[in-house]
Design an enzyme around this catalytic site. Structure first.
Site, PDB file in Angstrom:
ATOM      1  CE  LYS A  50      -1.836   2.485   2.571  1.00 51.83           C
ATOM      2  NZ  LYS A  50      -0.417   2.443   2.885  1.00 51.83           N
ATOM      3  CE  LYS A  65       6.817  -0.913  -0.695  1.00 49.51           C
ATOM      4  NZ  LYS A  65       6.133   0.384  -0.642  1.00 49.51           N
ATOM      5  NE  ARG A  77      -0.048  -0.774  24.121  1.00 47.19           N
ATOM      6  CZ  ARG A  77      -1.267  -1.188  24.444  1.00 47.19           C
ATOM      7  NH1 ARG A  77      -1.624  -1.306  25.697  1.00 47.19           N
ATOM      8  NH2 ARG A  77      -2.134  -1.475  23.492  1.00 47.19           N
ATOM      9  CD  GLU A 130       7.531   3.375  -2.114  1.00 48.56           C
ATOM     10  OE1 GLU A 130       7.940   3.823  -1.035  1.00 48.56           O
ATOM     11  OE2 GLU A 130       6.684   2.483  -2.198  1.00 48.56           O
ATOM     12  CG  HIS A 144      -0.921   5.786  -1.710  1.00 50.72           C
ATOM     13  ND1 HIS A 144      -1.625   6.436  -0.745  1.00 50.72           N
ATOM     14  CD2 HIS A 144       0.097   5.160  -1.063  1.00 50.72           C
ATOM     15  CE1 HIS A 144      -1.071   6.213   0.440  1.00 50.72           C
ATOM     16  NE2 HIS A 144      -0.018   5.430   0.267  1.00 50.72           N
ATOM     17  CE  LYS A 165       9.546   9.109  -2.211  1.00 59.87           C
ATOM     18  NZ  LYS A 165       8.570   8.053  -2.021  1.00 59.87           N
ATOM     19  CG  ASP A 204       1.809  -0.659   1.431  1.00 63.38           C
ATOM     20  OD1 ASP A 204       1.279  -0.203   2.462  1.00 63.38           O
ATOM     21  OD2 ASP A 204       2.948  -0.328   1.046  1.00 63.38           O
ATOM     22  CG  ASP A 246      -3.926  -0.406  29.075  1.00 62.69           C
ATOM     23  OD1 ASP A 246      -4.320  -0.643  27.911  1.00 62.69           O
ATOM     24  OD2 ASP A 246      -3.835  -1.260  29.971  1.00 62.69           O
TER      25      ASP A 246
END
Ligand code: BG6
Length: 491
Positions: A147, A339, A49, A215, A239, A344, A234, A92
């Site tokens: 996703k 999290k 945009r 993570e 995953h 990680k 999520d 747009d």
């Protein structure tokens, strides 16, 4: 080596100035150009945009790509060549004249037309409809979507229906970036190229499977998005369930996209639904509180920037999944992801059953299970824990556990491991769908996740606290120890 000229394409990048495009997609395209996989005539049209010129956008891209690469990957000539492929239209998404400008651009092009929607899923349908209504796509156009496809089965159906009004399933490339990771792909080679494993891969020989995707980061400025989703939507819905499918699926008859995806869907359909009485023993939700990460103090989830007070969204999930079929009956899959964990790290551990009759020292009996450790990231590789005799006259027949090791960075020393998006973009350009998720996979995964989440109202299912920098709530340790087992790092 593939013939690049066959892969000539015109790629329209919707949402080109967003975080995903800047951090992942453009750097991946640059890398493909660097290693010679972009056809000379391939063009990229950035669409967003902001009222910027093509030159402004090229400059922005130069900065963001440079920020993502290692110094040795930055090549002035490649950068110049890559940027010269990039055009920009201030766009747009809901305005017909914007789409007409796409047709102008298209006139000078050729090759496969790709529409990459790096935008919120809520506008996939609108973009698709506008592409069709303004003649910007046809039955050969490939549409790439990210996703999350919806936040439950009903909403994912709505998005998929909107896409299906314009594109056939064989034109749709639904991304789960885990499927583009080198080691995740290696699961297919490991399982179906090695008869050694193929014959052992079932409930006769495997006692349980652990899948961990940890993570160390927290929410990283995405509180609004994340709080709506939570770790179950999520990470698990996509995953983690994809990893589970690749571990549990039956051998496909060939490597075609549909053969692989047919087998994955069978696994998803065989996932045992969770009943209310299983919640306490099979599911743990967690939410991190203040703690440390890399030695630095970090805030809890509820103290993050933009956090709403009292949110009960989970940042950690551990669950025990069961697959009700002949191959896996009685083999639990312990899955966890969170999290703000200590590091990680993503890995899968296959715990094999002990030999049927044990003849060595009784005090070493606990060693007697072989384990296959598949390290997805970091330090990608595999390790098979086997037992040998300890060396030395004084050792008698004492056993010693040691690894048969394959560390990819050492074995393939000259080669860097490509980022997942490089492979995925390359496969889109080649029109190969085997690394992309089919509609029935997305929907089967949602069906199971919705069912599990239907128990969310149960007070037992409210998130348990864990301090940032730890492996999750103690209840997740209890979940596995109750079965006489332990998570790998605790063993
Ligand atoms: C994304 C999730 O799909 O995957 C993020 O939305 C998560 O929350 C990320 O951090 C993890 O991906 P990777 O490749 O860093 O393991």
């Amino acid at each position: 080596m593939a013939d690049k000229s066959e892969n000539r394409c015109d790629l329209m990048m919707f949402g080109a100035l967003g975080d995903l495009a800047q951090r992942k997609l453009f750097p991946a395209l640059y890398q493909l150009d660097r290693v010679g996989l972009l056809a000379p005539q391939t063009r990229v049209l950035a669409l967003a945009r902001r009222p910027l010129t093509t030159e402004d956008v090229r400059q922005l891209l130069k900065e963001s790509i440079s920020g993502q690469l290692r110094p040795e990957e930055l090549e002035a000539e490649t950068m110049e060549r890559f940027l010269s492929r990039v055009g920009y239209i201030c766009f747009d998404f809901d305005d017909g004249t914007s789409y007409e400008r796409l047709n102008e651009w298209r006139k000078d092009g050729g090759g496969a037309l790709i529409a990459y929607m790096a935008t919120p899923p809520s506008i996939y349908g609108m973009i698709a409809r506008n592409l069709r209504d303004h003649g910007c796509c046809d039955e050969h156009t490939r549409a790439v979507v990210e996703k999350p496809i919806g936040h439950d089965l009903a909403s994912s159906r709505l998005i998929n229906d909107q896409l299906a009004e314009v594109f056939n399933e064989n034109q749709l490339f639904r991304i789960d970036h885990y499927l583009g990771k080198e080691t995740v792909q290696n699961l297919i080679a490991l399982r179906f190229a090695n008869n050694l494993f193929a014959t052992q891969w079932n409930q006769n020989h495997i006692s349980y499977v652990e899948i961990t995707v940890a993570e160390s980061v927290g929410i990283e400025g995405r509180w609004g998005y994340f709080d709506e989703a939570g770790q179950m939507r999520d990470m698990i819905q996509n995953h983690l369930l994809q990893l589970l499918c690749l571990i549990a699926m039956d051998p496909p008859s060939d490597l075609s996209a549909d053969s692989i995806r047919d087998e994955k869907v069978k696994v998803l359909k065989a996932l045992r639904p969770m009943t209310a009485d299983m919640i306490e023993t099979h599911l743990v939700r967690g939410q991190y509180t203040a703690g440390t990460s890399d030695g630095h103090p970090v805030p809890g989830y509820l103290e993050e920037e933009d956090a709403a007070r009292g949110s009960t969204t989970e940042t950690f999930v551990a669950l025990k999944a069961e697959i009700a079929n002949w191959r896996w009956a009685g083999v639990p899959f312990y899955i966890r992801t969170g999290k703000r964990m200590p590091e990680k790290m993503s890995q899968i551990i296959i715990h094999f059953k002990p030999a049927p009759h044990y003849i060595f020292d009784p005090d070493q009996k606990h060693l007697a299970n072989n384990k296959l450790i598949i390290r997805l990231q970091p330090d990608e590789g595999m390790e098979l824990q086997i037992l040998t005799k300890d060396q030395g006259l004084d050792k008698g027949m004492r056993l010693r556990q040691g690894p048969l090791e394959l560390t990819f960075s050492e074995t393939f020393s000259a080669k860097r491991i490509p980022d997942a998006y490089e492979r995925l973009l390359w496969e889109v350009m080649r029109g190969n769908q085997y690394l992309f998720v089919r509609r029935d996979e997305v929907e089967s995964a949602w069906r199971w996740v919705d069912q599990v989440m239907s128990h969310w109202q149960d007070p037992m299912a409210h998130p348990k606290r864990y301090a940032a920098g730890t492996w999750g709530p103690v209840a997740s340790i209890a979940m596995i120890t109750r079965d006489g087992r332990s998570w790998y790092e605790d063993a």
